[in-house]
Scaffold this active site. Structure first.
Site, short mmCIF file in Angstrom:
data_model
loop_
_atom_site.label_atom_id
_atom_site.label_comp_id
_atom_site.label_asym_id
_atom_site.label_seq_id
_atom_site.Cartn_x
_atom_site.Cartn_y
_atom_site.Cartn_z
N GLU A 107 32.59 31.05 50.35
CA GLU A 107 33.13 31.58 51.60
C GLU A 107 34.20 30.68 52.21
O GLU A 107 34.06 29.48 52.29
CB GLU A 107 32.01 31.81 52.63
CG GLU A 107 31.09 30.65 52.86
CD GLU A 107 29.84 30.71 52.01
OE1 GLU A 107 29.90 31.29 50.91
OE2 GLU A 107 28.81 30.17 52.42
N LYS A 150 18.26 27.17 48.10
CA LYS A 150 18.56 27.56 46.71
C LYS A 150 17.40 27.29 45.76
O LYS A 150 17.24 27.98 44.77
CB LYS A 150 19.85 26.86 46.24
CG LYS A 150 21.03 27.07 47.19
CD LYS A 150 21.18 28.52 47.66
CE LYS A 150 22.01 28.63 48.93
NZ LYS A 150 21.93 29.96 49.57
N ASP A 195 19.65 34.38 50.13
CA ASP A 195 20.70 33.49 50.64
C ASP A 195 20.07 32.34 51.42
O ASP A 195 20.69 31.78 52.32
CB ASP A 195 21.68 34.27 51.52
CG ASP A 195 22.94 33.48 51.82
OD1 ASP A 195 23.61 33.78 52.83
OD2 ASP A 195 23.25 32.54 51.06
N ASP A 200 23.22 35.15 46.54
CA ASP A 200 24.43 34.43 46.90
C ASP A 200 24.40 33.04 46.26
O ASP A 200 23.32 32.51 45.94
CB ASP A 200 24.54 34.29 48.43
CG ASP A 200 25.90 33.76 48.86
OD1 ASP A 200 25.97 33.14 49.94
OD2 ASP A 200 26.88 33.95 48.12
N ASN A 201 25.57 32.43 46.07
CA ASN A 201 25.70 31.02 45.70
C ASN A 201 25.17 30.64 44.32
O ASN A 201 24.71 29.51 44.11
CB ASN A 201 24.99 30.12 46.73
CG ASN A 201 25.39 30.45 48.13
OD1 ASN A 201 24.55 30.85 48.94
ND2 ASN A 201 26.67 30.32 48.44
O1 LIG Z 1 22.56 25.88 51.56
C1 LIG Z 1 22.99 27.03 51.76
N1 LIG Z 1 22.22 27.99 52.29
C2 LIG Z 1 20.88 27.66 52.72
C3 LIG Z 1 20.50 28.64 53.78
C4 LIG Z 1 19.35 28.51 54.43
C5 LIG Z 1 18.98 29.44 55.51
O2 LIG Z 1 17.76 30.08 55.13
C6 LIG Z 1 16.79 29.78 56.11
N2 LIG Z 1 15.47 29.84 55.49
C7 LIG Z 1 14.72 30.97 55.69
C8 LIG Z 1 13.45 31.08 55.14
C9 LIG Z 1 12.94 30.02 54.37
O3 LIG Z 1 11.78 30.10 53.88
C10 LIG Z 1 13.73 28.87 54.18
C11 LIG Z 1 15.00 28.80 54.75
C12 LIG Z 1 17.21 28.44 56.70
O4 LIG Z 1 16.60 28.18 57.93
C13 LIG Z 1 18.71 28.69 56.81
O5 LIG Z 1 19.03 29.50 57.90
C14 LIG Z 1 24.40 27.36 51.46
C15 LIG Z 1 25.27 26.31 51.25
C16 LIG Z 1 26.61 26.58 50.98
N3 LIG Z 1 27.48 25.46 50.76
O6 LIG Z 1 28.68 25.68 50.48
O7 LIG Z 1 27.01 24.30 50.82
C17 LIG Z 1 27.11 27.88 50.93
C18 LIG Z 1 26.21 28.95 51.15
O8 LIG Z 1 26.65 30.25 51.10
C19 LIG Z 1 24.87 28.69 51.40
O9 LIG Z 1 24.04 29.78 51.57
MG LIG Z 2 25.01 31.59 50.95
#
Ligand SMILES: O=C(NC/C=C/[C@H]1O[C@@H](n2ccc(=O)cc2)[C@H](O)[C@@H]1O)c1cc([N+](=O)[O-])cc(O)c1O
Ligand SMILES: [Mg+2]
Length: 214
Positions: free
Chosen positions: A199, A144, A141, A169-170
């Protein structure tokens, strides 16, 4: 300077949830995201699907990629058997700071190991640093465009075994097209899509469950 959304989410938990009660933390965050401010937690609809897979797998070892505020960390950890562990990777120190407090408020800190840093750097060190042989369950999650490279890295590092389950997810929104094509076409995976919604919205999204065949 003003507060951030994760900080406001944490305040809502501290104000409205019951300490040591994971379900109240989950319900409070879902209410906050529906009524106050949308946030990118897996949410209650997809969360229920995730819960059912966690219960089915009943994992001894779990990896979460992307802690954010700790919502799915709490969802998963509350279902884990005593003595089992969830390792969750978070890149952003401000998010990690909030997540640690959410996880502790839920009383689940004994089951959770939050590791700060980029997944690509941490995954190759997991075996030696945390004494993990393989993961029974992985929840993807985070960014992406990292789902596919990190899945290949998990394979290369020998962190998956026959039957390991990946829940992503997603896969529709925002979408992870390269990952989806890989798990659905590779003979190394048996993949299945669980249709749901993004969500707190009516937009289609879903979870992809992929079993590693070794
Ligand atoms: O972009 C999305 N998620 C990116 C999540 C990123 C998370 O993962 C961490 N991370 C941890 C370790 C790493 O190596 C890199 C990042 C980042 O610091 C952040 O906390 C997203 C976007 C939507 N949306 O509707 O736009 C809906 C969703 O459910 C989503 O998950
Ligand atoms: Mg997500």
């Amino acid at each position: 300077t003003g507060s951030t959304r994760p900080q406001r989410l944490l305040k809502a938990v501290q104000k409205n949830a019951t300490k040591g009660d994971p379900q109240s933390v989950i319900s409070t965050i879902d209410h906050f995201c529906r009524r106050c401010e949308w946030a990118m937690n897996v949410g209650d609809e997809k969360g229920t699907i995730l819960d059912s897979v966690v219960c089915e797998v009943s994992p001894g070892s779990t990896l979460e990629l992307g802690t954010y505020c700790g919502y799915s960390t709490v969802r998963i950890a509350r279902l884990l058997a005593p003595g089992t562990k969830l390792i969750t990777l978070e890149f952003n120190p401000d998010f990690a700071k909030v997540a640690r407090q959410v996880i502790e408020f839920a009383g689940l800190q004994e089951k959770v190991l939050l590791v700060e840093g980029p997944s690509g750097d941490i995954i190759p060190k997991i075996k030696e640093q945390f004494g993990i042989t393989t993961f029974d369950l992985v929840f993807l999650d985070h960014w992406k465009d990292r789902y596919l490279p990190d899945t290949k890295l998990l394979e290369e590092c020998g962190l998956l075994r026959k039957g390991s389950v990946l829940m992503a997810d997603n896969v529709i929104c925002p979408g992870t097209p390269d990952y989806l094509a890989y798990v659905r076409s590779s003979p190394k995976y048996d993949s299945k899509y669980f249709k749901s919604h993004l969500e707190y919205t009516k937009v289609e999204d879903g979870l992809e469950k992929s079993v590693y065949l070794g």
